[in-house]
Design a protein around this motif. Structure first.
Motif, PDB file in Angstrom:
ATOM      1  N   TYR A  33     -26.558 -46.889  47.913  1.00 44.59           N
ATOM      2  CA  TYR A  33     -25.405 -47.670  47.459  1.00 44.59           C
ATOM      3  C   TYR A  33     -24.731 -48.388  48.631  1.00 44.59           C
ATOM      4  N   VAL A  34     -24.427 -47.647  49.691  1.00 49.92           N
ATOM      5  CA  VAL A  34     -23.688 -48.260  50.798  1.00 49.92           C
ATOM      6  C   VAL A  34     -24.525 -49.318  51.518  1.00 49.92           C
ATOM      7  N   ALA A  35     -25.847 -49.142  51.535  1.00 48.93           N
ATOM      8  CA  ALA A  35     -26.708 -50.164  52.141  1.00 48.93           C
ATOM      9  C   ALA A  35     -26.774 -51.402  51.258  1.00 48.93           C
ATOM     10  N   GLN A  36     -26.932 -51.200  49.968  1.00 46.57           N
ATOM     11  CA  GLN A  36     -27.054 -52.334  49.048  1.00 46.57           C
ATOM     12  C   GLN A  36     -25.788 -53.185  49.019  1.00 46.57           C
ATOM     13  N   TYR A  37     -24.640 -52.531  49.014  1.00 41.87           N
ATOM     14  CA  TYR A  37     -23.377 -53.258  48.888  1.00 41.87           C
ATOM     15  C   TYR A  37     -22.665 -53.477  50.228  1.00 41.87           C
ATOM     16  N   LEU A  38     -23.327 -53.116  51.307  1.00 46.29           N
ATOM     17  CA  LEU A  38     -22.807 -53.366  52.661  1.00 46.29           C
ATOM     18  C   LEU A  38     -21.375 -52.871  52.831  1.00 46.29           C
ATOM     19  N   THR A  39     -21.158 -51.591  52.554  1.00 45.50           N
ATOM     20  CA  THR A  39     -19.807 -51.024  52.622  1.00 45.50           C
ATOM     21  C   THR A  39     -19.534 -50.283  53.924  1.00 45.50           C
ATOM     22  N   ASP A  40     -20.452 -50.350  54.870  1.00 46.19           N
ATOM     23  CA  ASP A  40     -20.308 -49.650  56.149  1.00 46.19           C
ATOM     24  C   ASP A  40     -20.126 -48.134  55.967  1.00 46.19           C
ATOM     25  N   GLY A  41     -20.758 -47.596  54.935  1.00 47.75           N
ATOM     26  CA  GLY A  41     -20.743 -46.151  54.725  1.00 47.75           C
ATOM     27  C   GLY A  41     -19.701 -45.648  53.750  1.00 47.75           C
ATOM     28  N   GLY A  64     -20.504 -31.365  55.348  1.00 50.37           N
ATOM     29  CA  GLY A  64     -20.238 -32.436  56.309  1.00 50.37           C
ATOM     30  C   GLY A  64     -21.110 -33.673  56.178  1.00 50.37           C
ATOM     31  N   LEU A  65     -21.817 -33.813  55.071  1.00 47.86           N
ATOM     32  CA  LEU A  65     -22.598 -35.042  54.867  1.00 47.86           C
ATOM     33  C   LEU A  65     -21.711 -36.177  54.392  1.00 47.86           C
ATOM     34  N   TRP A  66     -20.685 -35.838  53.642  1.00 46.94           N
ATOM     35  CA  TRP A  66     -19.691 -36.801  53.173  1.00 46.94           C
ATOM     36  C   TRP A  66     -18.322 -36.348  53.654  1.00 46.94           C
ATOM     37  N   HIS A  67     -17.411 -37.332  53.823  1.00 45.95           N
ATOM     38  CA  HIS A  67     -16.028 -37.040  54.195  1.00 45.95           C
ATOM     39  C   HIS A  67     -15.090 -37.739  53.217  1.00 45.95           C
ATOM     40  N   GLU A  68     -14.118 -36.999  52.727  1.00 47.99           N
ATOM     41  CA  GLU A  68     -13.075 -37.595  51.878  1.00 47.99           C
ATOM     42  C   GLU A  68     -12.271 -38.579  52.719  1.00 47.99           C
ATOM     43  N   VAL A  69     -11.892 -39.699  52.124  1.00 53.57           N
ATOM     44  CA  VAL A  69     -11.064 -40.665  52.847  1.00 53.57           C
ATOM     45  C   VAL A  69      -9.742 -40.859  52.126  1.00 53.57           C
ATOM     46  N   ILE A  70      -8.724 -41.221  52.880  1.00 56.42           N
ATOM     47  CA  ILE A  70      -7.369 -41.327  52.351  1.00 56.42           C
ATOM     48  C   ILE A  70      -7.269 -42.334  51.213  1.00 56.42           C
ATOM     49  N   LYS A  71      -7.967 -43.473  51.334  1.00 60.10           N
ATOM     50  CA  LYS A  71      -7.837 -44.505  50.306  1.00 60.10           C
ATOM     51  C   LYS A  71      -8.601 -44.167  49.027  1.00 60.10           C
ATOM     52  N   GLY A  72      -9.196 -42.999  48.973  1.00 60.56           N
ATOM     53  CA  GLY A  72      -9.974 -42.604  47.801  1.00 60.56           C
ATOM     54  C   GLY A  72     -11.431 -42.944  48.016  1.00 60.56           C
ATOM     55  N   GLY A  73     -12.286 -42.059  47.637  1.00 54.10           N
ATOM     56  CA  GLY A  73     -13.705 -42.274  47.840  1.00 54.10           C
ATOM     57  C   GLY A  73     -14.231 -41.410  48.964  1.00 54.10           C
ATOM     58  N   TYR A  79     -22.742 -42.789  59.223  1.00 58.74           N
ATOM     59  CA  TYR A  79     -23.565 -43.876  58.661  1.00 58.74           C
ATOM     60  C   TYR A  79     -23.796 -44.996  59.666  1.00 58.74           C
ATOM     61  N   LEU A  80     -22.742 -45.436  60.327  1.00 60.18           N
ATOM     62  CA  LEU A  80     -22.876 -46.577  61.257  1.00 60.18           C
ATOM     63  C   LEU A  80     -23.514 -46.193  62.590  1.00 60.18           C
ATOM     64  N   ASP A  81     -23.732 -44.905  62.817  1.00 57.87           N
ATOM     65  CA  ASP A  81     -24.482 -44.498  64.011  1.00 57.87           C
ATOM     66  C   ASP A  81     -25.963 -44.810  63.860  1.00 57.87           C
ATOM     67  N   TYR A  82     -26.422 -44.928  62.628  1.00 56.18           N
ATOM     68  CA  TYR A  82     -27.854 -45.104  62.369  1.00 56.18           C
ATOM     69  C   TYR A  82     -28.194 -46.371  61.601  1.00 56.18           C
ATOM     70  N   ASN A  83     -27.191 -47.033  61.043  1.00 56.86           N
ATOM     71  CA  ASN A  83     -27.411 -48.221  60.227  1.00 56.86           C
ATOM     72  C   ASN A  83     -26.534 -49.356  60.724  1.00 56.86           C
ATOM     73  N   PRO A  84     -26.975 -50.591  60.520  1.00 57.64           N
ATOM     74  CA  PRO A  84     -26.188 -51.730  60.989  1.00 57.64           C
ATOM     75  C   PRO A  84     -24.929 -51.933  60.146  1.00 57.64           C
ATOM     76  N   THR A  85     -23.942 -52.548  60.746  1.00 53.14           N
ATOM     77  CA  THR A  85     -22.706 -52.870  60.037  1.00 53.14           C
ATOM     78  C   THR A  85     -22.952 -54.031  59.071  1.00 53.14           C
ATOM     79  N   LYS A  86     -22.011 -54.219  58.165  1.00 53.98           N
ATOM     80  CA  LYS A  86     -22.079 -55.356  57.240  1.00 53.98           C
ATOM     81  C   LYS A  86     -22.166 -56.655  58.030  1.00 53.98           C
ATOM     82  N   ALA A  87     -21.354 -56.789  59.055  1.00 58.65           N
ATOM     83  CA  ALA A  87     -21.348 -58.016  59.864  1.00 58.65           C
ATOM     84  C   ALA A  87     -22.721 -58.268  60.482  1.00 58.65           C
ATOM     85  N   LYS A  88     -23.350 -57.229  60.980  1.00 58.17           N
ATOM     86  CA  LYS A  88     -24.674 -57.367  61.605  1.00 58.17           C
ATOM     87  C   LYS A  88     -25.723 -57.771  60.578  1.00 58.17           C
TER      88      LYS A  88
END
Length: 124
Positions: A33-41, A64-73, A79-88
């Motif tokens: 999902y995050v790769a397809q929609y370029l969400t940076d993880g 520890g595979l996923w982390h809860e984030v404040i904005k929900g989700g 993720y970005l240690d191993y995959n390119p950013t949306k900008a890249k």
């Protein structure tokens, strides 16, 4: 089309081994999902509910595979240690479009498609 990098050690990583098989699949689905929609993880809340129903979300967060984030989700761990950013990814796509355009036009945008038309005419 985008790609996601998955370490070939993933199936035997302790974090993965500590969750049931449905959670393992949810983790892979989240990566796609995050790769397809370029969400940076980042996986938005509505999508998390589809990917990881019931206790799966908490299982992935607990190891520890996923982390809860404040904005929900969810944020996929590292993720970005191993995959390119949306900008890249967008930069690479644009570079590829320019390269293809230059090949098709012989480097001259005014000749758009001429080389391709000539090849098609010659070789059918």
């Amino acid at each position: 089309m985008s790609w996601v990098k998955v370490d070939d050690h993933l199936p035997h990583h302790p974090k993965i081994m500590d969750v049931p098989i449905p959670a393992r699949w949810a983790y892979i689905e989240g990566l796609c999902y995050v790769a397809q929609y370029l969400t940076d993880g980042y996986i938005p809340e509505a999508q998390v509910k589809l990917i990881a129903p019931g206790s799966i979300r908490s299982e992935l967060c607990a190891v520890g595979l996923w982390h809860e984030v404040i904005k929900g989700g969810i944020q996929v761990h590292d993720y970005l240690d191993y995959n390119p950013t949306k900008a890249k990814v967008l930069e690479e796509r644009e570079r590829g479009r320019r390269r293809k355009s230059e090949w098709n036009t012989g480097g001259n945008p005014e000749e758009s498609g001429r080389n391709l038309r000539e090849v098609r005419a010659k070789y059918g």
